[in-house]
Design an enzyme around this catalytic site. Structure first.
Site, PDB file in Angstrom:
ATOM      1  N   SER A   9       0.982  -1.062   0.072  1.00  0.00           N
ATOM      2  CA  SER A   9      -0.036  -0.279  -0.097  1.00  0.00           C
ATOM      3  C   SER A   9       0.896   1.151  -0.022  1.00  0.00           C
ATOM      4  O   SER A   9       1.683   1.562   0.938  1.00  0.00           O
ATOM      5  CB  SER A   9      -0.837  -0.080   1.325  1.00  0.00           C
ATOM      6  OG  SER A   9      -1.528   1.048   1.374  1.00  0.00           O
ATOM      7  N   SER A  10       0.801   1.910  -1.118  1.00  0.00           N
ATOM      8  CA  SER A  10       1.735   3.120  -1.215  1.00  0.00           C
ATOM      9  C   SER A  10       1.602   4.181  -0.076  1.00  0.00           C
ATOM     10  O   SER A  10       0.452   4.305   0.600  1.00  0.00           O
ATOM     11  CB  SER A  10       1.494   3.933  -2.710  1.00  0.00           C
ATOM     12  OG  SER A  10       1.679   2.775  -3.696  1.00  0.00           O
ATOM     13  N   ALA A  11       2.734   4.780   0.165  1.00  0.00           N
ATOM     14  CA  ALA A  11       2.537   5.961   1.224  1.00  0.00           C
ATOM     15  C   ALA A  11       1.604   6.787   0.874  1.00  0.00           C
ATOM     16  O   ALA A  11       1.645   7.417  -0.200  1.00  0.00           O
ATOM     17  CB  ALA A  11       4.011   6.521   1.210  1.00  0.00           C
TER      18      ALA A  11
END
Length: 347
Positions: free
Chosen positions: A65-67
């Site tokens: 889950s991308s920042a």
């Protein structure tokens, strides 16, 4: 909408040894799991493509889950508006697709995921949270022509070569935002699609993402044919492209098809490595006291190429990555500096 509504119950964090990734399960440490979900950090949700290569541990993150901060930046560059038709490459948890659906409201969002288990998770999370997103299990490099043309296309997996299918499936005037990754460094890239089937645009600063699965780095060929390699000495210990973002990005536009590495010798200097698997070429710079040893093998002289690229970058004023751009056509892609007509010399 909370990110924890999309994060799986098992995520991966660095273990006590600082090397292996180990699972962190929601039911075993709910407080830490929740803190990570609500942080501004990327969260690893899969390692080793879901295989159990290391008996319950992992080394290579393969989905995340991308920042939130970097996705906010990407969405600002993407410029999503109500009613748009959007394709996302890399569904991950489904959270980013949900954000896109909220931004486009009356439009259509399609997200693609190559990993079946990850796609199933995203599909379930989007359905549970009530977001009308179509989740396609498939190779995002090919795009999804069934819902084209798209007003916007965004990728959350890094590409070293921009798939031309993405340009073909984006309408003229549309925009594509993706993380580009070169030999040394990666940066966000925003492309505008033209009516003639080309796309071009600039880079927008540092960004590190996992690669598209079919554009992962080839295995290195270091030490292949070592006894037949050419050896020379130099007083120049050129490590800046391997340790400085701007230098590494610029040099990577020349050596975009290589891999790099470093071996820590226990002191301030390291052995620096370059490799090009297709031509079975490699190079190393081994530090000495006053002189250093350059070893090169194969048809390409990779360390010579590195020095040429670095010297060019210094000669043109050490420009940052935001002065670089890329043009993509059906015949390939070319880098440029400041304007599309100022093409960067090829190796």
């Amino acid at each position: 909408m909370n990110r924890e509504d999309f994060i799986p119950d098992e995520i991966w964090v660095t273990g006590e040894d600082g090397f292996f990734l180990v699972p962190l399960r929601r039911d075993e440490d709910r407080q830490r799991w929740l803190e990570l979900c609500r942080s501004d950090r990327a969260i690893t949700i899969q390692v080793e493509d879901g295989t159990d290569r290391y008996d319950g541990k992992g080394i290579v993150p393969t989905s995340s889950s991308s920042a939130p901060w970097v996705m906010d930046r990407m969405f600002d560059i993407l410029d999503v508006r109500a009613g748009m038709n959007i394709l996302e490459i890399g569904a991950g948890t489904g959270y980013n697709a949900a954000l896109l659906a909220e931004r486009t409201r009356t439009g259509q969002v399609t997200t693609m995921e190559i990993d079946r288990a990850i796609a199933d998770h995203a599909r379930a999370a989007l359905r549970r949270t009530g977001h009308p997103v179509t989740v396609i299990t498939g190779d995002g490099v090919r795009g999804y022509p069934e819902h084209a043309p798209y007003d916007r296309l965004v990728a959350t997996a890094a590409a070293s070569t921009v798939p031309y299918a993405w340009i073909e499936q984006t309408r003229p005037g549309g925009r594509i935002v993706l993380p580009y990754v070169g030999t040394f460094e990666g940066a966000l890239l925003a492309l505008a699609v033209d009516a003639d089937g080309t796309a071009q645009g600039r880079f927008h600063g540092e960004a590190g993402f996992m690669r598209l699965r079919n554009q992962r780095t080839d295995p290195h060929v270091w030490w292949l044919g070592e006894d037949d390699a050419d050896v020379r000495t130099t007083r120049r210990y050129l490590d800046e492209p391997l340790n400085d973002f701007e230098a590494g990005f610029a040099v990577g536009t020349w050596l975009s098809d290589c891999t790099n590495g470093q071996i820590d010798e226990g002191g301030p200097a390291k052995t620096l490595l370059l490799s090009h698997a297709d031509s079975q070429s490699w190079a190393s710079l081994t530090a000495g006291t006053d002189e250093h040893e350059v070893t090169q093998y194969g048809p390409r002289r990779l360390w010579d190429e590195l020095e040429t690229a670095y010297d060019w970058w210094v000669a043109v004023g050490r420009p940052p990555c935001t002065r670089f751009g890329l043009t993509v056509t059906c015949d390939g892609q070319v880098f440029w500096l400041d304007r599309p007509t100022q093409v960067i010399p090829s190796r």
